[in-house]
Structures are given as structure tokens and as C-alpha cells.
Design a protein around this motif. Structure first.
Motif, PDB file in Angstrom:
ATOM      1  N   GLY A  75       0.777  -1.242  -0.028  1.00  0.00           N
ATOM      2  CA  GLY A  75       0.169  -0.048  -0.065  1.00  0.00           C
ATOM      3  C   GLY A  75       0.833   1.406  -0.091  1.00  0.00           C
ATOM      4  O   GLY A  75       0.232   2.269   0.088  1.00  0.00           O
ATOM      5  N   TYR A  76       2.159   1.371  -0.020  1.00  0.00           N
ATOM      6  CA  TYR A  76       2.754   2.255  -0.022  1.00  0.00           C
ATOM      7  C   TYR A  76       3.820   2.107  -1.199  1.00  0.00           C
ATOM      8  O   TYR A  76       4.120   1.207  -1.776  1.00  0.00           O
ATOM      9  CB  TYR A  76       3.722   2.508   1.158  1.00  0.00           C
ATOM     10  N   GLU A  77       4.374   3.633  -1.680  1.00  0.00           N
ATOM     11  CA  GLU A  77       5.514   3.491  -2.823  1.00  0.00           C
ATOM     12  C   GLU A  77       6.195   4.627  -2.554  1.00  0.00           C
ATOM     13  O   GLU A  77       6.270   5.524  -1.850  1.00  0.00           O
ATOM     14  CB  GLU A  77       4.484   3.951  -4.004  1.00  0.00           C
ATOM     15  N   LEU A  78       7.588   4.366  -3.156  1.00  0.00           N
ATOM     16  CA  LEU A  78       8.809   5.129  -3.154  1.00  0.00           C
ATOM     17  C   LEU A  78       8.834   5.952  -4.532  1.00  0.00           C
ATOM     18  O   LEU A  78       8.743   5.440  -5.680  1.00  0.00           O
ATOM     19  CB  LEU A  78       9.921   4.576  -3.151  1.00  0.00           C
ATOM     20  N   VAL A  79       8.643   7.139  -4.640  1.00  0.00           N
ATOM     21  CA  VAL A  79       8.337   8.252  -5.694  1.00  0.00           C
ATOM     22  C   VAL A  79       9.601   9.110  -6.005  1.00  0.00           C
ATOM     23  O   VAL A  79      10.131   9.702  -4.903  1.00  0.00           O
ATOM     24  CB  VAL A  79       7.087   9.014  -5.771  1.00  0.00           C
ATOM     25  N   MET A  80      10.101   9.322  -7.174  1.00  0.00           N
ATOM     26  CA  MET A  80      11.120  10.201  -7.335  1.00  0.00           C
ATOM     27  C   MET A  80      10.565  11.337  -8.262  1.00  0.00           C
ATOM     28  O   MET A  80      10.052  10.980  -9.180  1.00  0.00           O
ATOM     29  CB  MET A  80      12.227   9.469  -8.203  1.00  0.00           C
ATOM     30  N   PHE A  81      10.760  12.468  -7.676  1.00  0.00           N
ATOM     31  CA  PHE A  81      10.286  13.773  -8.165  1.00  0.00           C
ATOM     32  C   PHE A  81      11.515  14.532  -8.977  1.00  0.00           C
ATOM     33  O   PHE A  81      12.613  14.331  -8.655  1.00  0.00           O
ATOM     34  CB  PHE A  81       9.816  14.767  -7.252  1.00  0.00           C
ATOM     35  N   PRO A  82      11.456  15.131 -10.021  1.00  0.00           N
ATOM     36  CA  PRO A  82      12.509  15.878 -10.873  1.00  0.00           C
ATOM     37  C   PRO A  82      13.245  16.850 -10.122  1.00  0.00           C
ATOM     38  O   PRO A  82      12.365  17.323  -9.299  1.00  0.00           O
ATOM     39  CB  PRO A  82      11.875  16.295 -12.341  1.00  0.00           C
ATOM     40  N   SER A  83      14.221  17.392 -10.313  1.00  0.00           N
ATOM     41  CA  SER A  83      14.979  18.321  -9.472  1.00  0.00           C
ATOM     42  C   SER A  83      14.373  19.574  -9.939  1.00  0.00           C
ATOM     43  O   SER A  83      13.886  19.982 -11.072  1.00  0.00           O
ATOM     44  CB  SER A  83      16.386  18.440  -9.871  1.00  0.00           C
ATOM     45  N   LYS A  84      14.395  20.647  -8.996  1.00  0.00           N
ATOM     46  CA  LYS A  84      13.900  22.039  -9.271  1.00  0.00           C
ATOM     47  C   LYS A  84      14.873  23.219  -9.108  1.00  0.00           C
ATOM     48  O   LYS A  84      14.726  24.282  -9.564  1.00  0.00           O
ATOM     49  CB  LYS A  84      12.793  22.279  -8.116  1.00  0.00           C
ATOM     50  N   GLY A  85      15.814  22.860  -8.501  1.00  0.00           N
ATOM     51  CA  GLY A  85      16.895  23.973  -8.092  1.00  0.00           C
ATOM     52  C   GLY A  85      18.190  23.807  -9.180  1.00  0.00           C
ATOM     53  O   GLY A  85      17.934  23.238 -10.038  1.00  0.00           O
ATOM     54  N   LYS A  86      19.050  24.249  -8.630  1.00  0.00           N
ATOM     55  CA  LYS A  86      20.372  24.422  -9.707  1.00  0.00           C
ATOM     56  C   LYS A  86      21.181  23.035  -9.628  1.00  0.00           C
ATOM     57  O   LYS A  86      21.421  22.607 -10.490  1.00  0.00           O
ATOM     58  CB  LYS A  86      21.136  25.461  -9.328  1.00  0.00           C
ATOM     59  N   VAL A  87      21.052  22.644  -8.532  1.00  0.00           N
ATOM     60  CA  VAL A  87      21.570  21.261  -8.575  1.00  0.00           C
ATOM     61  C   VAL A  87      20.819  20.062  -9.001  1.00  0.00           C
ATOM     62  O   VAL A  87      19.737  19.927  -8.492  1.00  0.00           O
ATOM     63  CB  VAL A  87      22.173  21.060  -6.939  1.00  0.00           C
ATOM     64  N   PRO A  88      21.178  19.277 -10.069  1.00  0.00           N
ATOM     65  CA  PRO A  88      20.355  18.361 -10.669  1.00  0.00           C
ATOM     66  C   PRO A  88      20.169  16.979  -9.613  1.00  0.00           C
ATOM     67  O   PRO A  88      20.709  15.836 -10.244  1.00  0.00           O
ATOM     68  CB  PRO A  88      20.982  18.100 -12.001  1.00  0.00           C
ATOM     69  N   ILE A  89      19.479  17.081  -8.672  1.00  0.00           N
ATOM     70  CA  ILE A  89      19.627  16.210  -7.904  1.00  0.00           C
ATOM     71  C   ILE A  89      18.010  15.932  -7.369  1.00  0.00           C
ATOM     72  O   ILE A  89      17.375  16.916  -6.928  1.00  0.00           O
ATOM     73  CB  ILE A  89      20.206  16.050  -6.508  1.00  0.00           C
ATOM     74  N   PRO A  90      17.511  14.875  -7.680  1.00  0.00           N
ATOM     75  CA  PRO A  90      15.872  14.714  -7.727  1.00  0.00           C
ATOM     76  C   PRO A  90      15.596  14.465  -6.145  1.00  0.00           C
ATOM     77  O   PRO A  90      16.428  14.123  -5.209  1.00  0.00           O
ATOM     78  CB  PRO A  90      15.409  13.372  -8.539  1.00  0.00           C
ATOM     79  N   THR A  91      14.338  14.574  -5.923  1.00  0.00           N
ATOM     80  CA  THR A  91      13.668  14.354  -4.518  1.00  0.00           C
ATOM     81  C   THR A  91      13.148  12.834  -4.416  1.00  0.00           C
ATOM     82  O   THR A  91      12.153  12.830  -5.361  1.00  0.00           O
ATOM     83  CB  THR A  91      12.742  15.385  -4.188  1.00  0.00           C
ATOM     84  N   LEU A  92      13.260  12.288  -3.363  1.00  0.00           N
ATOM     85  CA  LEU A  92      12.706  11.040  -3.286  1.00  0.00           C
ATOM     86  C   LEU A  92      11.510  11.165  -1.996  1.00  0.00           C
ATOM     87  O   LEU A  92      11.723  11.927  -1.239  1.00  0.00           O
ATOM     88  CB  LEU A  92      13.752  10.024  -2.750  1.00  0.00           C
ATOM     89  N   LYS A  93      10.456  10.606  -2.210  1.00  0.00           N
ATOM     90  CA  LYS A  93       9.371  10.745  -1.254  1.00  0.00           C
ATOM     91  C   LYS A  93       8.593   9.283  -0.902  1.00  0.00           C
ATOM     92  O   LYS A  93       8.191   8.455  -1.967  1.00  0.00           O
ATOM     93  CB  LYS A  93       8.197  11.627  -1.694  1.00  0.00           C
ATOM     94  N   PHE A  94       8.578   8.856   0.112  1.00  0.00           N
ATOM     95  CA  PHE A  94       7.884   7.644   0.187  1.00  0.00           C
ATOM     96  C   PHE A  94       6.296   7.955   0.996  1.00  0.00           C
ATOM     97  O   PHE A  94       6.075   8.682   2.043  1.00  0.00           O
ATOM     98  CB  PHE A  94       8.570   6.742   1.919  1.00  0.00           C
ATOM     99  N   ARG A  95       5.315   7.414   0.349  1.00  0.00           N
ATOM    100  CA  ARG A  95       3.849   7.867   0.606  1.00  0.00           C
ATOM    101  C   ARG A  95       3.068   6.676   0.554  1.00  0.00           C
ATOM    102  O   ARG A  95       3.373   5.635  -0.181  1.00  0.00           O
ATOM    103  CB  ARG A  95       3.300   9.156  -0.302  1.00  0.00           C
TER     104      ARG A  95
END
Length: 380
Positions: A75-95
Motif C-alpha cells: 500500500g505504499y510507494e517510493l516516488v522520485m520527483f524531478p529536480s527543481k533547483g540548480k543542483v540536478p538532484i531529484p527528490t525522493l518521497k515515501f507515501r
């Protein structure tokens, strides 16, 4: 000489401070180097994780891509969101996995005899049915559309007709439902949980048959758990009471008593009782009922046995009208039913084989020709 000693002491203090500051700078640079190595190592591990789940490394540098699900479990998932700042590192979210806006399921069935004329005359020589189920999980509702098409040479007076039904879930555990058929029949029903009272339900159809019921349970008294259902229909008021009791960790019993709407004489009451024995993987249940309205056999009974194992679950049933045996393993099942002889000495039999979303049923009524029914469900 004292002045010389002071000068030498000052130089010694300066020298020690110089070497101490130099040592601290070197230690800080080593610490920063270790942090940089750990950061690079974490990034490499993240790239390896994405490569395992078929997420290309280019997603880290491409800000225009949408979110991507890397992993789903329970019932849960690990999602990767694209980067928004200058540093090209994405954001991970567990929801928690969000509900789908729409679900779609299609089912169809056909039934006919096994003679050559029925097979070659398909679909006019068979009874066909199709349905479409649209679910709205976020709204808590579902819409179903169905169509029945009897065989052209069928003895039934029913013609092709359509049916539409809608069910909506209500806050607090309730629901409302309505259905409409092309022949003019319609019906509506509701069910709602009322705090400190119980479950209220009711319905109304095109024949102006209606019912209103209240099911409530009470606190146990010396191990007995009572429950009462109060109801009313167009024929009158009815009352149904039941008592459940756990005699031991393996034995459970229940007894129920109710009157038929509009009949309040004790001789017309309907009695039923059930005894259940559970021991590990084995479960035996015996039930009996007495209804004075059933003139031929007012007393009926049934006994069932269930064996639960890891690969297969077996279930056997015997009552006054049939013998049944079923085996189930996951989404695969096999069931057979043999009816008792009727007044003319004839029996009815049925065999059903289900494999996932596909099912095949063969049944035979007395001396008539056997009929086969094929059905298929598909979730889109």
C-alpha cells in the motif's frame, strides 16, 4: 636574560599555535573530504537503485520529466520527483499509494446446449450477457451497465433488456444504491451506520415493496452475545433475535428466532441454530432450521466440513437438497454439485471450473440435455 626568555616563550607559543592551527585545518580538510566521499557514495547507490528498477540515470539531469514510481509494497510507494533547483538532484518521497481516479472492468458470458445446432447458431442460439463496471475510487462510487440477450428460440418470454445501476459510499460507513431496467423495473436501497444504535437499512422497488430494518447488538451477558433486528414491510412488522456463545476455544453456537411479517403467533415463528467445531485446519459446522410454512419438510438441516491447507482448501456440504464438494487454490477452483432425487426420481448436477478470470460451468437438469456456460472477466 629575562627579556630573552619572554621573547623565546612568545615564539614558542606562536609556534605551537601555528602548528595547532595547521593541524586543525588539515583535519577539517580531511573531514570535508570524507563527507564528499560519502555524498558521492550515496549518489552512486541511488543511481544503482534506479538502474535496478529500470530508472535511467538521465532522469537525474532531466528536469522536464514527471515523477516516477520506483517501488511499491503493502500500500505504499517510493516516488522520485524531478529536480527543481540548480543542483540536478531529484527528490525522493515515501507515501501511501493514492487511489485511482477510474477503474474499468468488463465481463461477459454465454450459455447454451452442447448440440451442433446451438454451437453453429452462436450467438443467436445461446443466452448471452455482458456488463461494464466503472469504479470511481476517489469518489467512493461505481456505475454498472449490463445487457442480457436470450436465445432467439428460447422458451422464456424475456427479450433483450438493459440495466443500469449506481452505488455510492457515504461517510460513516453507509451507502445508497439505485438500479433501473429497460422493462420499467427499478429499485433503490440504502444502508447507514448509526452510532450507539446499529445499522439502518431499507429499500423500495417498482412493485411498491418496501422494507425498513434496524440491526443492533448488545453487550455480552455471561458469555452470551445477543443481537436484535427490528423491521417493517408492507406486510407488517417483524422481529429477529439471535444469541451467540463461545463455549470453548473450539466450540461456537448460535440460536435465532424470528417471526414472518404480519404473523405474530408463536407457532409461526422460525427457529434456526448452528454449532461450529474448529480444530486447527479442520472445521465442522452443523445447522438446523424449523419453519412451519414449509409444509413438506418444516425441519431442515445441513452439515459442512472444511479442510484448510497451504496449497488447497477443501469444502464439503450435505443438506436436504444437494451434495456439494469444492476445492480452491488461490484463484483456481473446482466445484461439483449433485442434487437429491425429486418427486419424479430425477437429479440435477453441476460442475464448475474456474481459472483466474475464466470460468466454465456444465449443468444438467433431470433428463434434459446438458448445458455449458462460459464467462470471462477482464480488468482494464
Amino acid at each position: 636574560s629575562s627579556r630573552l626568555l619572554e621573547i623565546l616563550a612568545g615564539h614558542s607559543e606562536f609556534g605551537s599555535a601555528y602548528f595547532e592551527n595547521r593541524y586543525m585545518r588539515r583535519r577539517r580538510s580531511c573531514h570535508l573530504a570524507k563527507i564528499g566521499k560519502v555524498t558521492i557514495l550515496l549518489q552512486l547507490c541511488l543511481l544503482a537503485l534506479c538502474s535496478i528498477y529500470e530508472a535511467p540515470a538521465q532522469l537525474f539531469l532531466n528536469r522536464g520529466n514527471k515523477q516516477k514510481v520506483l517501488l511499491q509494497a503493502r500500500g505504499y510507494e517510493l516516488v522520485m520527483f524531478p529536480s527543481k533547483g540548480k543542483v540536478p538532484i531529484p527528490t525522493l518521497k515515501f507515501r501511501k499509494i493514492p487511489l485511482k481516479p477510474l477503474t474499468l472492468m468488463v465481463s461477459g458470458s454465454t450459455e447454451g446446449s452442447l448440440d451442433k445446432s446451438a454451437l453453429t447458431g452462436f450467438p443467436y442460439s445461446t443466452d448471452n450477457a455482458a456488463s461494464l463496471l466503472l469504479g470511481f475510487p476517489r469518489l467512493g462510487g461505481q456505475l454498472s451497465l449490463g445487457m442480457d440477450a436470450p436465445a432467439v428460440n428460447s422458451d422464456s418470454d424475456d427479450s433483450n433488456h438493459l440495466e443500469a445501476a449506481y452505488e455510492q459510499r457515504l461517510p460513516g460507513g453507509g451507502r445508497v444504491a439505485a438500479r433501473l431496467r429497460s422493462n420499467g423495473e427499478w429499485g433503490a436501497s440504502f444502508r447507514h451506520e448509526v452510532e450507539d444504535m446499529g445499522t439502518v437499512s431499507g429499500g423500495l422497488n417498482s412493485q411498491l415493496d418496501w422494507n425498513l430494518d434496524l440491526n443492533t447488538s448488545y453487550a455480552p451477558v455471561r458469555g452470551f452475545t445477543p443481537s436484535v433486528a427490528y423491521g417493517a414491510t408492507q406486510d407488517g412488522v417483524h422481529l429477529r433475535g439471535r444469541v451467540d456463545k463461545d463455549f470453548s476455544p473450539h466450540w461456537h453456537g448460535s440460536y435465532g428466532l424470528q417471526n414472518i411479517p404480519g404473523k405474530y403467533s408463536p407457532v409461526d415463528f422460525v427457529h434456526d441454530s448452528t454449532i461450529t467445531l474448529s480444530a486447527g485446519r479442520h472445521t465442522i459446522q452443523a445447522s438446523a432450521a424449523y419453519d412451519r410454512q414449509m409444509l413438506k419438510s418444516p425441519l431442515t438441516g445441513a452439515i459442512s466440513y472444511t479442510l484448510t491447507t497451504r496449497p488447497v482448501t477443501l469444502h464439503a456440504l450435505m443438506d436436504g437438497s444437494q451434495y456439494a464438494l469444492a476445492a480452491q487454490s488461490g484463484r483456481k477452483s473446482l466445484a461439483a454439485t449433485l442434487g437429491r432425487p425429486n418427486e419424479e426420481g430425477q437429479r440435477s448436477s453441476q460442475v464448475e471450473l474456474r481459472f483466474g478470470q475464466v470460468a466454465a460451468t456444465m449443468k444438467k437438469e433431470g433428463s434434459s440435455k446438458p448445458r455449458i456456460r462460459l464467462s470471462k472477466d477482464a480488468v482494464l
